[in-house]
Design a protein around this motif. Structure first.
Motif, PDB file in Angstrom:
ATOM      1  N   LYS A   1       0.832  -1.218   0.000  1.00 49.12           N
ATOM      2  CA  LYS A   1       0.000   0.000   0.000  1.00 49.12           C
ATOM      3  C   LYS A   1       0.860   1.259   0.000  1.00 49.12           C
ATOM      4  CE  LYS A   1      -4.585  -0.600   1.971  1.00 49.12           C
ATOM      5  NZ  LYS A   1      -5.357  -0.472   3.225  1.00 49.12           N
TER       6      LYS A   1
ATOM      7  N   THR B   1      -9.563  -5.536   0.899  1.00 48.37           N
ATOM      8  CA  THR B   1     -10.403  -4.337   0.849  1.00 48.37           C
ATOM      9  C   THR B   1     -11.611  -4.553   1.756  1.00 48.37           C
ATOM     10  OG1 THR B   1     -11.186  -5.277  -1.233  1.00 48.37           O
ATOM     11  CG2 THR B   1      -9.769  -3.355  -1.375  1.00 48.37           C
ATOM     12  N   GLU B   2     -12.140  -5.770   1.708  1.00 49.25           N
ATOM     13  CA  GLU B   2     -13.270  -6.143   2.545  1.00 49.25           C
ATOM     14  C   GLU B   2     -12.679  -6.664   3.870  1.00 49.25           C
ATOM     15  OE1 GLU B   2     -16.479  -9.647   1.935  1.00 49.25           O
ATOM     16  OE2 GLU B   2     -15.102  -9.290   0.282  1.00 49.25           O
TER      17      GLU B   2
END
Ligand SMILES: [Zn+2]
Length: 309
Positions: A15, A266-267
């Motif tokens: 990230k 993401t979830e």
């Protein structure tokens, strides 16, 4: 209970590589920040080097960039965060210190170069995941249709890991590759994989694979990736407990750990959306297991297997 957490997998580096403006200190874009590690019981956090699929050439260069982020923006900017290379380093951590382990998620970046592999060891990498989901020069990943095992070079990589006391990580690896690593490898882990019998996902492990990891005294990091926890609907902390119960029922009380995959997902699981919410998981675990068992899952099992004395 004075909890200590060993988290065997995160994608913070990925990230931060994607967005160089992100700060490790307290960015709301991260699931794991230095502030959260300090306030929420972290003792060891693993940081994976994950070179994305779309980087075909210069993959080694990208791995080097992520290692640079690890040292420049994480280790050097976080007081009391120490690089861990050996079990002695873990044992020598002071009360206020947290350890950081550098890991590789997939050997795409080394191509077929043993020198690059050894260069990564020298730069501080302590765990080598052989593949991501597809094929590389080392082996096939779980989603490669061919489903082959290790290449000749892949065998060499596992033996080199043995020689240098480096973990060989089988998460993401094809099933045939898994069985070959079980024959060859000395220090085997699955950093972030769950139980296939509970959730039939290609990334999860069969009962036979789990039993073999237990037999090899490896460790399985139960991961918080919702599609690896439940086949339908939303995942909750109780779903994580089911996967732990299952590994324990197969005899794995000393072989369960956690590999959150924070910042690679993401979830998130309901009630476990960032590192600071580990607390919710710990509180529920303590309803089902003793303090000693919970501490094994959270910390002791992975530490016991970390190479060194
Ligand atoms: Zn992964």
């Amino acid at each position: 209970m004075n909890t200590k957490i060993f988290d065997a997998h995160s994608d913070v580096l990925y990230k931060m590589w994607l967005d160089p403006t992100i700060s490790f200190h307290n960015s709301p874009q991260l699931h794991i920040t230095s502030q959260q590690l300090k306030s929420s019981g972290s003792k060891i956090q693993c940081f994976a080097i994950y070179v994305p699929e779309n980087v075909k050439i210069h993959a080694f260069e990208v791995a080097i960039q992520m290692i640079d982020i690890f040292y420049e923006k994480i280790i050097n900017k976080t007081p009391n965060l120490k690089l861990i290379r050996t079990k002695e380093d873990i044992n020598h951590l002071k009360e206020e210190e947290i350890g950081a382990i550098l890991t590789l998620e997939g050997c795409e970046s080394i191509g077929s170069s043993i020198e690059r592999l050894r260069a990564l060891y020298r730069l501080g990498v302590s765990s080598i995941g052989l593949t991501w989901n597809f094929a590389n020069e080392v082996a096939d990943g779980v989603l490669e249709r061919r489903g082959a095992g290790l290449t000749n070079f892949g065998r060499e990589v596992v033996l080199e890991n043995n020689k240098h006391n480096i973990w060989t990580d089988v998460s993401h690896l094809s099933e045939i590759g898994f069985w070959e690593v079980m024959e060859l490898g000395n220090h085997v882990i699955a950093s972030h994989s769950n139980v296939k019998e509970i959730c039939n996902h290609p990334r999860n492990l069969t009962n036979e694979q789990i039993k073999m990891l237990i037999e090899k005294d490896g460790v399985i990091g139960i991961t918080f990736v919702p599609p690896f926890l439940v086949e339908n609907g939303n995942a909750t902390v109780f779903d994580i407990i089911k996967h732990i119960d299952h590994v324990c029922a197969l005899g794995g009380e000393n072989n369960v750990g956690f590999g959150s995959d924070f910042d690679g997902i993401t979830e998130t699981v309901q009630g476990l959306s960032t590192f600071s919410e580990y607390e919710n998981l710990i509180n529920i675990l303590l309803n089902y297991y003793t303090d000693t068992q919970v501490q094994k899952f959270l910390f002791d099992n992975f530490v016991r297997k970390f190479p060194g004395n």
